[in-house]
Design a protein around this motif. Structure first.
Motif, PDB file in Angstrom:
ATOM      1  N   UNK A 131       0.914  -1.222  -0.031  1.00  0.00           N
ATOM      2  CA  UNK A 131      -0.104  -0.177  -0.150  1.00  0.00           C
ATOM      3  C   UNK A 131       0.937   1.257  -0.101  1.00  0.00           C
ATOM      4  N   UNK A 132       0.665   2.183  -0.998  1.00  0.00           N
ATOM      5  CA  UNK A 132       1.300   3.487  -0.967  1.00  0.00           C
ATOM      6  C   UNK A 132       0.549   4.545  -0.604  1.00  0.00           C
ATOM      7  N   UNK A 133       1.028   5.416   0.542  1.00  0.00           N
ATOM      8  CA  UNK A 133       0.201   6.368   0.796  1.00  0.00           C
ATOM      9  C   UNK A 133       0.579   7.763  -0.139  1.00  0.00           C
ATOM     10  N   UNK A 134      -0.438   8.448  -0.872  1.00  0.00           N
ATOM     11  CA  UNK A 134      -0.234   9.593  -1.659  1.00  0.00           C
ATOM     12  C   UNK A 134       0.014  10.759  -0.975  1.00  0.00           C
ATOM     13  N   UNK A 135      -0.153  10.769   0.449  1.00  0.00           N
ATOM     14  CA  UNK A 135       0.368  11.824   1.232  1.00  0.00           C
ATOM     15  C   UNK A 135       1.863  12.014   1.073  1.00  0.00           C
ATOM     16  N   UNK A 136       2.708  10.870   1.127  1.00  0.00           N
ATOM     17  CA  UNK A 136       4.037  11.003   1.189  1.00  0.00           C
ATOM     18  C   UNK A 136       4.874  11.172  -0.229  1.00  0.00           C
ATOM     19  N   UNK A 137       3.721  11.453  -1.335  1.00  0.00           N
ATOM     20  CA  UNK A 137       4.314  11.731  -2.745  1.00  0.00           C
ATOM     21  C   UNK A 137       5.004  13.259  -2.660  1.00  0.00           C
ATOM     22  N   UNK A 138       4.752  14.159  -1.598  1.00  0.00           N
ATOM     23  CA  UNK A 138       5.229  15.385  -1.569  1.00  0.00           C
ATOM     24  C   UNK A 138       6.089  15.542  -0.174  1.00  0.00           C
ATOM     25  N   UNK A 139       7.094  16.340  -0.091  1.00  0.00           N
ATOM     26  CA  UNK A 139       7.745  16.546   1.364  1.00  0.00           C
ATOM     27  C   UNK A 139       6.695  16.813   2.356  1.00  0.00           C
ATOM     28  N   UNK A 140       7.352  16.573   3.776  1.00  0.00           N
ATOM     29  CA  UNK A 140       6.496  16.551   4.656  1.00  0.00           C
ATOM     30  C   UNK A 140       5.974  18.061   4.911  1.00  0.00           C
ATOM     31  N   UNK A 141       7.112  18.850   4.842  1.00  0.00           N
ATOM     32  CA  UNK A 141       6.601  20.359   5.002  1.00  0.00           C
ATOM     33  C   UNK A 141       5.656  20.898   3.809  1.00  0.00           C
ATOM     34  N   UNK A 142       5.201  20.293   2.957  1.00  0.00           N
ATOM     35  CA  UNK A 142       4.233  20.701   1.730  1.00  0.00           C
ATOM     36  C   UNK A 142       3.094  20.072   1.706  1.00  0.00           C
ATOM     37  N   UNK A 143       2.942  18.883   2.593  1.00  0.00           N
ATOM     38  CA  UNK A 143       1.484  18.367   2.793  1.00  0.00           C
ATOM     39  C   UNK A 143       0.435  18.951   3.066  1.00  0.00           C
TER      40      UNK A 143
END
Length: 146
Positions: A131-143
């Motif tokens: 399972x891949x979390x789409x939230x982690x496609x962007x850096x932590x500070x930009x989510x």
């Protein structure tokens, strides 16, 4: 077969119900306090099912007797992290149990990016899934910036 037509993260109690109001959250906290549970507030921007250890906001509230104290901590967390997932957790310190007795989400980002199923071919025609979390496609500070 259980489905999730709303496409929302479903972790903890009340996951398939509409969001709880603050009055309903207060009632759940009061119930936990009546059982002697210690409450804590946690938050994350990556609610992957295997991400069981979210960041703790403040300290666990042992020896608290009033739901208003937990609600104050929750309000502060919501103000600090308005676009994060926030959950309340009740710890039962009874000897022999010493585990989380209640856990439920009380805040969500305005848009939940969801998850994808990734399939990989392996040796001998076997398939592996993750399972891949789409939230982690962007850096932590930009989510969850909007």
């Amino acid at each position: 077969m259980m489905t999730n037509p709303a496409g929302r993260v479903t972790q903890g109690q009340f996951s398939f119900l509409p969001d709880l109001s603050d009055a309903e959250i207060t009632q759940q906290i009061a119930y936990g306090l009546s059982k002697g549970y210690a409450w804590s507030v946690e938050y994350t921007d990556d609610p992957h099912p295997r991400n069981t250890y979210w960041e703790m906001f403040g300290m666990p509230m042992f020896d608290l007797e009033d739901a208003a104290g937990v609600m104050m901590e929750l309000k502060a967390c919501r103000e600090t992290f308005p676009q994060h997932y926030i959950r309340l957790m009740a710890f039962d310190s009874t000897r022999g149990i010493e585990s989380i007795a209640m856990s439920f989400i009380v805040n969500r980002p305005s848009t939940e990016p969801g998850f994808g199923l990734v399939r990989q071919e392996a040796d001998g025609r076997s398939m592996r899934y993750t399972v891949h979390s789409y939230a982690t496609d962007r850096p932590e500070a930009e989510r969850y910036t909007g």
